[in-house]
Design a protein around this motif. Sequence first.
Motif, short mmCIF file in Angstrom:
data_model
loop_
_atom_site.label_atom_id
_atom_site.label_comp_id
_atom_site.label_asym_id
_atom_site.label_seq_id
_atom_site.Cartn_x
_atom_site.Cartn_y
_atom_site.Cartn_z
N UNK A 56 0.68 -1.07 0.03
CA UNK A 56 -0.02 -0.19 -0.11
C UNK A 56 0.95 1.33 0.07
N UNK A 57 1.95 1.29 0.78
CA UNK A 57 2.85 2.55 0.79
C UNK A 57 3.39 2.50 -0.57
N UNK A 58 4.02 1.59 -0.91
CA UNK A 58 4.61 1.83 -2.59
C UNK A 58 3.69 2.02 -3.36
N UNK A 59 2.17 1.72 -3.46
CA UNK A 59 1.32 1.95 -4.33
C UNK A 59 1.11 3.51 -4.37
N UNK A 60 0.84 3.84 -3.27
CA UNK A 60 0.41 5.30 -3.01
C UNK A 60 1.65 6.31 -3.28
N UNK A 61 2.74 5.85 -2.88
CA UNK A 61 3.99 6.45 -3.09
C UNK A 61 4.28 6.72 -4.93
N UNK A 62 3.91 5.69 -5.23
CA UNK A 62 4.24 5.62 -7.03
C UNK A 62 3.25 6.49 -7.49
N UNK A 63 1.86 6.41 -7.13
CA UNK A 63 0.67 7.32 -7.48
C UNK A 63 1.09 8.71 -7.50
N UNK A 128 -3.57 13.98 -23.07
CA UNK A 128 -4.24 12.96 -22.06
C UNK A 128 -5.15 13.95 -20.93
N UNK A 129 -6.41 13.55 -20.97
CA UNK A 129 -7.05 14.11 -19.92
C UNK A 129 -6.61 13.85 -18.41
N UNK A 130 -6.70 14.62 -17.54
CA UNK A 130 -6.65 14.13 -15.95
C UNK A 130 -7.24 13.17 -15.68
N UNK A 131 -8.47 13.12 -15.88
CA UNK A 131 -9.25 11.88 -15.47
C UNK A 131 -8.78 10.61 -15.81
N UNK A 132 -8.58 10.43 -17.19
CA UNK A 132 -7.92 9.30 -17.73
C UNK A 132 -6.63 8.97 -17.23
N UNK A 133 -5.74 9.96 -17.08
CA UNK A 133 -4.46 9.68 -16.46
C UNK A 133 -4.69 9.29 -14.87
N UNK A 134 -5.57 9.89 -14.21
CA UNK A 134 -5.75 9.69 -12.68
C UNK A 134 -6.21 8.26 -12.40
N UNK A 135 -7.12 7.83 -13.44
CA UNK A 135 -7.61 6.52 -13.33
C UNK A 135 -6.75 5.35 -13.77
N UNK A 136 -5.95 5.43 -14.95
CA UNK A 136 -4.95 4.40 -15.26
C UNK A 136 -3.71 4.40 -14.29
N UNK A 137 -3.42 5.68 -13.96
CA UNK A 137 -2.17 5.80 -13.10
C UNK A 137 -2.36 5.08 -11.78
N UNK A 138 -3.69 5.29 -11.36
CA UNK A 138 -4.04 4.44 -9.73
C UNK A 138 -3.93 3.10 -9.89
N UNK A 139 -4.52 2.50 -10.99
CA UNK A 139 -4.50 1.15 -11.21
C UNK A 139 -3.00 0.56 -11.43
N UNK A 140 -2.31 1.26 -12.57
CA UNK A 140 -0.73 0.95 -12.95
C UNK A 140 -0.01 0.88 -11.47
N UNK A 141 -0.11 1.85 -10.66
CA UNK A 141 0.71 1.77 -9.29
C UNK A 141 0.34 0.90 -8.58
N UNK A 142 -0.62 0.23 -8.60
CA UNK A 142 -1.24 -0.72 -7.63
C UNK A 142 -0.81 -2.04 -8.26
#
Length: 196
Positions: A56-63, A128-142
């Motif tokens: 979880x720490x690495x996930x949120x740090x990477x995000x 790239x729109x913010x919303x698309x980036x945030x959603x994909x980045x959250x999944x990718x970081x996890x």
Amino acid sequence: MLFPTDLTSFLELIRQHGDVAYSLMFAYAASHSLLLALFAGYAAHSGALGLGTLIVVCWFGSFAGDVIRFWIGRRYGLRLLDRFPRFERPVQTAVRLTERHYVWMILFHRFPHGIRGVAGFAYGISRLPWSTFLALNFVAAGLWSGAVVSAGYAFGQFSEKSINNASSGLGIVMLVAFLGLSWLLSRKLDQIAERY
């Protein structure tokens, strides 16, 4: 003891200062990828860190790190490239890759060593729109966090079984070899990305 002299002492130091280790991992995941997260997974296997907490720490740090780079790219991107022209080529390469394959870029940019530093910045420069980036980045970081920390954890299981009664020196050699191979793989992925 200021500096541990063997792996067991180093893992004990991590165990004693877990909060500091988690803070360090958050900051590291925000700015870099791979090697320290692999070692942290190994440390989690030894009981020095909690596996779930570490993921979880690495996930949120990477995000968070990529969100900051995206924001900088969106707000100051072209002006910064004018001030630092030596970064223009790798950033523009990442922008081109993003325009063509943004889903794959965001999902996998954390794995090659060199592209991680410019990818979030390039996403901000792209359309790239913010919303698309945030959603994909959250999944990718996890996905990245789970995969890399789990790989380090699995290496800990393997090394424990294979060198159960061996000296600590052999364990360190195996860990360094594992990290070295991981680094070489990330460099190879980097070279593939540079061909675009």
